[in-house]
Design a protein around this motif. Structure first.
Motif, PDB file in Angstrom:
ATOM      1  N   UNK A 511      -2.741   1.694   2.231  1.00 25.22           N
ATOM      2  CA  UNK A 511      -3.057   0.103   1.921  1.00 25.22           C
ATOM      3  C   UNK A 511      -1.519   0.104   1.858  1.00 25.22           C
ATOM      4  N   UNK A 512      -0.830   0.594   2.256  1.00 33.68           N
ATOM      5  CA  UNK A 512       1.036  -0.425   2.234  1.00 33.68           C
ATOM      6  C   UNK A 512       1.001   0.208   3.052  1.00 33.68           C
ATOM      7  N   UNK A 513       2.347  -0.643   3.966  1.00 29.92           N
ATOM      8  CA  UNK A 513       3.593   0.409   5.201  1.00 29.92           C
ATOM      9  C   UNK A 513       4.155   1.829   4.296  1.00 29.92           C
ATOM     10  N   UNK A 514       3.583   1.969   5.549  1.00 29.48           N
ATOM     11  CA  UNK A 514       4.519   3.553   5.454  1.00 29.48           C
ATOM     12  C   UNK A 514       5.982   4.622   6.385  1.00 29.48           C
ATOM     13  N   UNK A 515       6.349   5.006   5.811  1.00 26.62           N
ATOM     14  CA  UNK A 515       7.120   4.903   7.015  1.00 26.62           C
ATOM     15  C   UNK A 515       7.833   6.674   6.871  1.00 26.62           C
ATOM     16  N   UNK A 516       8.497   7.613   8.609  1.00 25.06           N
ATOM     17  CA  UNK A 516       8.375   8.833   8.168  1.00 25.06           C
ATOM     18  C   UNK A 516      10.251   8.123   9.423  1.00 25.06           C
ATOM     19  N   UNK A 596      16.132   7.088  12.554  1.00 20.59           N
ATOM     20  CA  UNK A 596      15.000   5.748  13.078  1.00 20.59           C
ATOM     21  C   UNK A 596      13.972   6.172  12.128  1.00 20.59           C
ATOM     22  N   UNK A 597      12.990   5.246  11.221  1.00 19.79           N
ATOM     23  CA  UNK A 597      11.903   5.222  10.592  1.00 19.79           C
ATOM     24  C   UNK A 597      11.267   4.998  11.516  1.00 19.79           C
ATOM     25  N   UNK A 598       9.599   5.528  11.244  1.00 18.65           N
ATOM     26  CA  UNK A 598       8.912   5.555  12.295  1.00 18.65           C
ATOM     27  C   UNK A 598       8.211   4.430  10.923  1.00 18.65           C
ATOM     28  N   UNK A 599       7.577   3.564  11.394  1.00 18.12           N
ATOM     29  CA  UNK A 599       6.507   2.995  10.149  1.00 18.12           C
ATOM     30  C   UNK A 599       5.150   2.208  10.757  1.00 18.12           C
ATOM     31  N   UNK A 600       4.539   2.896  10.181  1.00 20.81           N
ATOM     32  CA  UNK A 600       2.745   1.894  10.569  1.00 20.81           C
ATOM     33  C   UNK A 600       2.698   1.392   8.893  1.00 20.81           C
ATOM     34  N   UNK A 601       2.530   0.026   9.383  1.00 18.67           N
ATOM     35  CA  UNK A 601       2.187  -1.044   8.315  1.00 18.67           C
ATOM     36  C   UNK A 601       0.940  -0.875   8.042  1.00 18.67           C
ATOM     37  N   UNK A 602       0.178  -1.749   6.995  1.00 18.41           N
ATOM     38  CA  UNK A 602      -1.081  -1.950   6.120  1.00 18.41           C
ATOM     39  C   UNK A 602      -1.530  -1.517   7.172  1.00 18.41           C
ATOM     40  N   UNK A 604      -5.830  -0.650   5.056  1.00 15.12           N
ATOM     41  CA  UNK A 604      -6.122   0.057   4.573  1.00 15.12           C
ATOM     42  C   UNK A 604      -7.478   1.117   4.595  1.00 15.12           C
ATOM     43  N   UNK A 605      -7.788   0.802   5.980  1.00 18.45           N
ATOM     44  CA  UNK A 605      -9.491   1.580   7.331  1.00 18.45           C
ATOM     45  C   UNK A 605      -8.648   2.298   7.607  1.00 18.45           C
ATOM     46  N   UNK A 606      -7.489   3.132   7.338  1.00 24.46           N
ATOM     47  CA  UNK A 606      -6.884   4.273   8.848  1.00 24.46           C
ATOM     48  C   UNK A 606      -6.077   5.064   7.266  1.00 24.46           C
ATOM     49  N   UNK A 607      -6.043   6.208   7.785  1.00 22.22           N
ATOM     50  CA  UNK A 607      -5.218   7.033   7.317  1.00 22.22           C
ATOM     51  C   UNK A 607      -4.409   7.660   7.937  1.00 22.22           C
TER      52      UNK A 607
END
Length: 781
Positions: A511-516, A596-602, A604-607
């Motif tokens: 639903x929003x950007x997430x980072x690992x 480093x941070x792996x970010x996936x941007x928002x 809402x159709x993807x988990x």
């Protein structure tokens, strides 16, 4: 301790006239036995100062004690691997190992916690304490120096006068500082004074209120309740559900049973206590007998305990040599005299509490973690300067607790107890060091701050802007090897979830950007992969970025240019591993020994699925707004794979100078595929004389105190280990430890050993398949 009585008796009728006075002399007197004062006194005594701790209640712990039962909070509530260490960690780990009681938000603290503190006080050399003793007066040697404090011991008819070279005010209300003539503030500063975002337009006497907690018990059968006539009459559901006072748990512990204004939180504390008692009973009457949403849930619950000591949040703030404003935690000001850290959000409760139109702001918003208020209130971890704990008007007075030198707005974050405990330990340590060197307290920040910092680090504390630089630590010059070391290939997804095809958790949806965060040890990174589900029936595009970050609390979304960026195409379907050939090297800015941070941007159709468990030092976050991230969920590791695997847990990390994941993992971890025992070895070019060995083990860092179960012993922490030295061509056992669960362990040898090789052999952990160590220190005897 003797009772000090002058005893005169009359014959025949057994009547007695008892008068008692005692005069005692100490190096340091700490007034107030909450977590700040307790840690200050223990630290002072441990560093050689003859110390007296005075507490006006029958137990230690202040608001955290079984009398008040507020759960100790701190930075770890909002930041992974930010749990406070040092004396407070030692206490909390011990309490969890001993206590059968689960931790609930508030109201569930029992006497095991009191006794854990009492036990440590009894076992601390150089420490004398007086419980049930109220400070009545302060006697001055001259205008800027306290000569003594005078206390009265309840139920003994005894007055004690305590002289000291240094006094520490941890009374919360700043009683000692006030009686000594120090300047103090109470109330809210106007926004124009310091331009603080949380400050009101006009200055006022408004302070945060006090709370009274209660606990219920599920009897398993109906438990009727009738409120007394004098209880508060509450009949409007809007008072609860539209004003941020949600009675969502029948066990009790509602912090929002809070009242302050219009009563004075010091002078009218008894009036506040009575009003809070009225409201506790009225609120329980609403829950049990009136609220259609809770009546059935509460049918079998009965009140088991109601506190009668209000947990106070705010009163006097003593002016020190530096006044922290909210700009300091928000901007993470770097202080040369940093001695502690915080990380709770800027949590300013509404003045008036139950009498105000709404409860505390975050609660009235339903704890919306992405609201504009929460975005501007999220802060830390940030440093706290020693100067804010040294009174500016009295030369031999320090402070620790909620009465240190901060503005009302800054108090919203520094007031929580785990943070004040750190300040307390630093203050006690600083006082002992000042006395040892014969320097004034005001000169410690400039003349002895390095020693203070290095001592705190050696004692198990963490400082965001300091590392181990102790010249006496022999381990820093050793070559470090190990029997094996783990590498990180990533974090896989639970097989049963993949088989079911069901979503693991709603927080996995983008639903929003997430980072690992990914720890990089190699000079190349060929490929990263993520496990995702496309919740729609059409292909989806997700933007991905690899961003260099300074540390695991670097929450800036786009402060640094990405090392790589792409668009991942995800076809409809569950639990798909999507590969990204990033092909990064040093030429692209990839740096071994960093995150480093792996970010996936928002989208809402993807988990983006979470991994199976937590990979040490590899955490995740999500964007809360305005280009800022915050810890995601409970700090798990999201699913990812890396090629090549990263050697993120090398043995040399034990002399990195940092004892937790921060700018890197800082952890040696053995290969889980290799059976225990596993060993880590220090080797010097020349013989060393070693008399003391200090080890920091992993565990009890990821979450705050309430994240741990009864009788908890962290699986990562070594349980059985031995220390050996290579002497005369063979390994000689120096000591053996069984049944350990503490993270910071000090061992003084009965006789110094001459060796050029030392090793720690971990025979068993408390459950983890890998052995692990954050730091080893060695000192001469």
């Amino acid at each position: 301790m003797g009772n000090g009585f002058n005893d005169t008796r009359t014959d025949g009728n057994h009547s007695a006239s008892k008068k008692g006075k005692k005069l005692e002399k100490y190096d340091v007197v700490v007034c107030g036995g909450g977590l700040a004062g307790f840690c200050a006194a223990v630290a002072s005594a441990r560093h050689g100062a003859k110390t007296c701790l005075v507490q006006d209640r029958p137990v230690f712990g202040g608001n955290s004690s079984s009398e008040v039962r507020v759960t100790p909070h701190g930075a770890a509530a909002f930041h992974v691997y930010a749990k406070e260490t040092g004396i407070i960690s030692e206490l909390l780990i011990e309490e969890r190992a001993r206590n059968h009681e689960p931790i609930f938000e508030n109201g569930w603290t029992n006497s095991v916690w009191d006794m854990t503190m009492y036990d440590l006080a009894q076992r601390t050399d150089n420490l004398t304490f007086y419980l049930n003793t109220t400070i009545l007066d302060v006697r001055m040697a001259y205008e800027r120096k306290i000569a003594s404090v005078v206390g009265y011991v309840a139920n003994t008819e005894m007055e004690i006068e305590l002289e000291a070279d240094v006094f520490v005010d941890c009374t919360g209300d700043g009683i000692v500082a006030d009686r000594a003539g120090c300047e103090w503030r109470m109330g809210s500063e106007a926004s124009e004074e310091f331009d603080e975002p949380h400050a009101p337009l006009q200055a006022s006497g408004d302070v945060m209120g006090s709370s009274l907690l209660f606990k219920t018990k599920d009897l398993g059968y109906p438990a009727p309740f009738t409120a007394p006539d004098w209880a508060a009459k509450l009949d409007n559901p809007d008072f609860f559900y539209k004003q941020g006072r949600n009675p969502n748990d029948m066990r009790g512990g509602y912090w929002w049973i809070e009242i302050g204004m219009p009563w004075h939180t010091i002078n009218e504390n008894e009036d506040i206590r009575h009003e809070l008692t009225r409201y506790v009973l009225g609120i329980w009457d609403w829950i049990k007998n009136k609220d259609p949403l809770t009546k059935e849930l509460a049918a079998n619950h009965a009140i088991d305990w109601i506190g009668q000591v209000p947990g106070k949040r705010e009163s006097r703030r003593i002016m020190g040599h530096y006044l922290m404003t909210e700009h300091d935690p928000l901007n993470r000001t770097v202080f040369e005299d940093e001695i502690a850290y915080g990380g709770w959000f800027l949590d300013l409760h509404t003045p008036g509490g139950l009498l105000a139109p709404t409860s505390e702001h975050a609660s009235s918003e339903g704890y919306d973690e992405t609201s504009p208020y929460m975005v501007k209130s999220y802060c830390g971890p940030y440093g706290i300067p020693l100067r804010s704990a040294i009174a500016k008007d009295v030369d031999n007075l320090m402070m620790a607790g909620r009465n240190i030198s901060v503005t009302h707005a800054a108090l919203g974050t520094v007031r929580v107890m785990a943070t004040t405990a750190l300040v307390g330990q630093a203050v006690g340590t600083s006082a002992a060091i000042a006395l040892k060197h014969g320097i004034s307290l005001a000169d410690v920040p400039s003349q002895a701050i390095r020693e203070v910092k290095q001592t705190l680090l050696r004692d198990g504390c963490f400082l965001p802007n300091a590392t181990n630089e102790d010249e006496l630590d022999l381990a820093r010059t050793a070559r470090v090897t190990a029997s094996s070391q783990a590498s990180c290939s990533g974090s896989e997804v639970k097989a049963e979830l993949q088989a079911s095809g069901e979503l693991g958790h709603q927080d996995e949806i983008l639903r929003q950007r997430k980072g690992q965060w990914i720890a990089i040890s190699e000079d190349v990174l060929h490929r990263v992969s993520v496990c995702v589900t496309n919740l729609s029936d059409t292909p989806q595009i997700v933007e991905a970025k690899m961003i260099p970050v300074d540390h695991i609390w670097d929450y800036r979304c786009d402060a640094n240019p990405p090392l790589a960026a792409t668009e991942l195409e995800i076809m409809p379907g569950n639990y798909q591993w999507i590969d990204w050939d990033v092909q990064l090297s040093g030429d692209d800015g990839l740096k071994p020994g960093t995150y480093v941070r792996l970010d996936l941007l928002a989208n809402p159709h993807v988990a983006w699925h979470c991994g199976n468990g937590i990979v040490p030092g590899q955490t995740c976050a999500y964007e809360m707004g305005e280009g800022k991230m915050r810890r995601d969920w409970n700090g798990p590791t999201r699913s990812f794979r890396v090629d090549p695997p990263q050697r993120a847990y090398s043995p040399e990390h034990v002399i990195s100078g940092v004892t937790r994941p921060y700018r890197f993992t800082n952890l040696w971890r053995s290969d889980a595929k290799e059976a225990l025992p596993q060993w880590l070895e220090l080797k010097w070019e020349e013989q060393q004389s070693i008399g003391q060995i200090e080890i920091t083990f992993p565990g009890s860092l990821l979450w705050e105190y309430r994240g741990y179960s009864p009788f908890y012993r962290d699986p990562q922490c070594p349980k059985d280990y031995r220390i050996e030295a290579y002497v005369d061509g063979r390994w000689q056992e120096l000591l053996q430890v069984k049944d350990n669960y503490q993270r910071h362990c000090r061992h003084t040898l009965t006789q110094s050993v001459q060796t050029d090789t030392l090793r720690v052999v971990i025979e068993a952990t408390n459950g983890d398949p890998s052995a692990g160590i954050y730091e080893i220190r060695c000192y001469q005897g």
